[in-house]
Design a protein around this motif. Structure first.
Motif, short mmCIF file in Angstrom:
data_model
loop_
_atom_site.label_atom_id
_atom_site.label_comp_id
_atom_site.label_asym_id
_atom_site.label_seq_id
_atom_site.Cartn_x
_atom_site.Cartn_y
_atom_site.Cartn_z
N GLY A 1 0.81 -1.22 0.00
CA GLY A 1 0.00 0.00 0.00
C GLY A 1 0.84 1.27 0.00
N VAL A 2 1.87 1.29 0.85
CA VAL A 2 2.75 2.45 0.91
C VAL A 2 3.52 2.61 -0.41
CG1 VAL A 2 4.81 3.41 2.03
CG2 VAL A 2 2.96 2.44 3.41
N SER A 3 3.98 1.51 -0.97
CA SER A 3 4.70 1.57 -2.25
C SER A 3 3.80 2.12 -3.36
CB SER A 3 5.21 0.18 -2.63
OG SER A 3 6.15 -0.30 -1.68
N MET A 4 2.56 1.68 -3.37
CA MET A 4 1.62 2.17 -4.38
C MET A 4 1.35 3.66 -4.18
SD MET A 4 -0.06 1.57 -7.08
CE MET A 4 0.13 -0.23 -7.10
N ALA A 5 1.25 4.10 -2.94
CA ALA A 5 1.00 5.52 -2.66
C ALA A 5 2.15 6.38 -3.18
CB ALA A 5 0.80 5.73 -1.16
N TRP A 6 3.39 5.93 -2.96
CA TRP A 6 4.53 6.70 -3.44
C TRP A 6 4.61 6.67 -4.97
CZ3 TRP A 6 6.40 10.44 -1.04
CH2 TRP A 6 6.61 10.42 0.34
N LEU A 7 4.20 5.55 -5.57
CA LEU A 7 4.19 5.47 -7.03
C LEU A 7 3.21 6.48 -7.62
CD1 LEU A 7 4.98 4.15 -9.71
CD2 LEU A 7 3.20 2.42 -9.28
N VAL A 8 2.04 6.57 -7.03
CA VAL A 8 1.04 7.53 -7.50
C VAL A 8 1.55 8.96 -7.33
CG1 VAL A 8 -1.28 8.45 -7.10
CG2 VAL A 8 -0.90 5.97 -7.11
N PHE A 9 2.12 9.25 -6.17
CA PHE A 9 2.61 10.60 -5.89
C PHE A 9 3.71 11.00 -6.87
CE2 PHE A 9 5.77 13.34 -3.90
CZ PHE A 9 5.00 14.44 -3.55
N GLU A 10 4.71 10.12 -7.07
CA GLU A 10 5.83 10.46 -7.94
C GLU A 10 5.41 10.52 -9.41
OE1 GLU A 10 8.80 11.48 -7.36
OE2 GLU A 10 8.82 11.26 -5.19
N THR A 11 4.45 9.69 -9.79
CA THR A 11 3.94 9.75 -11.17
C THR A 11 3.28 11.09 -11.43
OG1 THR A 11 3.59 7.35 -11.21
CG2 THR A 11 2.40 8.67 -12.84
N TYR A 12 2.46 11.55 -10.50
CA TYR A 12 1.83 12.86 -10.63
C TYR A 12 2.88 13.97 -10.61
CZ TYR A 12 -0.72 17.08 -9.37
OH TYR A 12 -1.19 18.36 -9.34
N ASN A 13 3.85 13.83 -9.72
CA ASN A 13 4.90 14.83 -9.58
C ASN A 13 5.72 14.97 -10.86
OD1 ASN A 13 6.17 16.77 -7.99
ND2 ASN A 13 7.74 15.36 -7.29
N PHE A 14 5.92 13.87 -11.57
CA PHE A 14 6.71 13.89 -12.80
C PHE A 14 5.86 14.25 -14.02
CE2 PHE A 14 8.21 11.46 -16.55
CZ PHE A 14 9.39 12.16 -16.77
N LEU A 15 4.71 13.60 -14.17
CA LEU A 15 3.92 13.78 -15.38
C LEU A 15 3.14 15.10 -15.39
CD1 LEU A 15 2.45 10.21 -16.00
CD2 LEU A 15 4.41 11.30 -17.10
N GLY A 16 2.84 15.66 -14.22
CA GLY A 16 2.08 16.91 -14.17
C GLY A 16 2.70 18.01 -15.01
N PRO A 17 3.93 18.44 -14.70
CA PRO A 17 4.57 19.48 -15.52
C PRO A 17 4.91 19.01 -16.93
CG PRO A 17 5.53 19.38 -13.33
CD PRO A 17 4.66 18.16 -13.47
N LEU A 18 5.22 17.73 -17.08
CA LEU A 18 5.59 17.23 -18.41
C LEU A 18 4.43 17.32 -19.39
CD1 LEU A 18 7.65 15.84 -20.25
CD2 LEU A 18 6.89 13.64 -19.35
N LEU A 19 3.21 17.04 -18.92
CA LEU A 19 2.04 17.04 -19.80
C LEU A 19 1.35 18.40 -19.87
CD1 LEU A 19 0.49 13.59 -18.79
CD2 LEU A 19 2.00 14.11 -20.71
N SER A 20 1.79 19.34 -19.07
CA SER A 20 1.17 20.66 -19.05
C SER A 20 1.84 21.58 -20.06
CB SER A 20 1.26 21.27 -17.64
OG SER A 20 0.87 22.62 -17.66
N ASP A 21 1.08 22.07 -21.03
CA ASP A 21 1.63 23.00 -22.02
C ASP A 21 2.13 24.27 -21.37
OD1 ASP A 21 1.12 21.27 -24.09
OD2 ASP A 21 -0.85 22.13 -24.56
#
Length: 354
Positions: A71-91
């Motif tokens: 559960g903790v590993s999945m939570a960190w995966l979700v957080f880091e995915t958002y942290n990385f993809l958020g600015p990358l996908l934002s024009d």
């Protein structure tokens, strides 16, 4: 021959980071990276332990320990995915960069963080309620983290040895006053695979000459180029130094570097006159040189020259380098306009601290 960091150098630095007290000797980038990864490990370990204490009241301990780690590993995966993809996908986020961040490098940094998060989580799982599954996952994670640990620790050594005056990534340069042709020239300097490329930076006070020079050299350090940052006054003294006196803090001299940043050659406005002319600079090069070694090194090294604000003198500096054998097509001159360079703080621009 240009210097490279050897396994012996890495071991010596690791020994210095692990043994001794930082309270009296200061903190290196390598030490900071080790402490940061321990923090990532702890951020996986501690939440897993807390979740385990809650779950064990409802399910068997071994199952609670494994579920807590997952559960903790999945939570960190979700957080880091958002942290990385958020600015990358934002024009909007992408358009604010004059120089795009090294997205692949950042992705690798994100993966490294996740490996440490997950390792901490499954270590806690084993200690709380041993299961063969948790042990197998931990062993796999340990094997996977070996190369990233080596790469990032080595990268920090390449970053700390030049003694940059501050940390500045090229993607932090955020001004529209830089013409596209200048951006293209900077990229040509960065992507140069050979030696002997020279970049002249002219501009008045607060034009960002030093920031730009540090940003360019930092990108090359991250690519594992040996760099030296120095002021002109210090370089004059270094002209007659020998190259055999190195230590854990100074792994290479300016003659062994592949990229040299010479800052504060001339102050520029409000001081109207150049304190150092090309002829005077060359006289310092030759006065302390034996067998033209200083001329040869300058000719064969990629150099960033941070000069004053009178770019009309650029031809005189170019002529000096042409006279010592530098090819004309390897000379680049940029004139920067005054501005206060803002810092874009965030995971993308400061991941070099991770």
């Amino acid at each position: 021959m240009k210097k490279i960091i050897t396994p012996k150098d890495i071991f010596r630095q690791l020994k210095a980071d692990l043994i001794g007290k930082d309270s009296y000797r200061g903190v290196t980038l390598t030490y900071t990276w080790l402490a940061n990864q321990f923090g990532h490990f702890s951020l996986g370990f501690i939440p897993t332990f807390v979740v385990f204490l809650i779950l064990k009241k409802h399910i068997p301990e071994s199952r609670a320990a494994l579920n807590a780690a997952l559960g903790v590993s999945m939570a960190w995966l979700v957080f880091e995915t958002y942290n990385f993809l958020g600015p990358l996908l934002s024009d909007k986020a992408r358009k604010r960069y004059v120089f795009q961040p090294a997205w692949g490098n950042i992705a690798f940094d994100t993966i490294t963080d996740l490996l440490y998060f997950w390792s901490g989580a499954f270590m806690a799982s084993i200690l709380c309620g041993y299961t063969p599954t948790a042990l197998s996952i931990l062993l796999i994670l340990t094997a996977m983290v070996l190369y990233p640990a080596y790469y990032w620790y080595l990268t920090k050594m390449y970053l700390q040895t030049p003694s940059y005056p501050f940390q500045f990534r090229l993607s932090q340069w955020n001004t529209e006053s830089l013409p596209q042709k200048d951006i293209d020239e900077i990229r040509r300097f960065l992507d140069n695979k050979g030696h002997g490329m020279h970049l002249f930076l002219f501009g008045p006070k607060r034009s960002g000459k030093t920031s730009l020079s540090v940003g360019i050299a930092t990108e090359l350090s991250i690519r594992h180029h040996t760099a030296v940052y120095t002021s002109a006054m210090k370089l004059y003294c270094m002209f007659f130094e020998h190259d055999d006196a190195t230590s854990a803090d100074v792994l290479w001299t300016w003659r062994k570097a592949s990229i040299l940043v010479i800052d504060d050659i001339n102050p520029g406005d409000p001081i109207k006159h150049d304190l150092i002319t090309p002829d005077q600079f060359l006289s310092f090069v030759d006065t302390f040189s034996t067998n033209d070694i200083n001329r040869t090194v300058l000719r064969q090294t990629n150099v960033i020259w941070v000069l004053g604000d009178d770019d009309r003198l650029s031809e005189r500096w170019k002529d000096m380098l042409l006279n010592i054998g530098v090819e004309k097509e390897k000379l680049i001159s940029l004139n920067l306009q005054p501005y206060a360079p803002p810092m874009i703080r965030g995971e993308y621009d400061l991941h070099m601290q991770s």
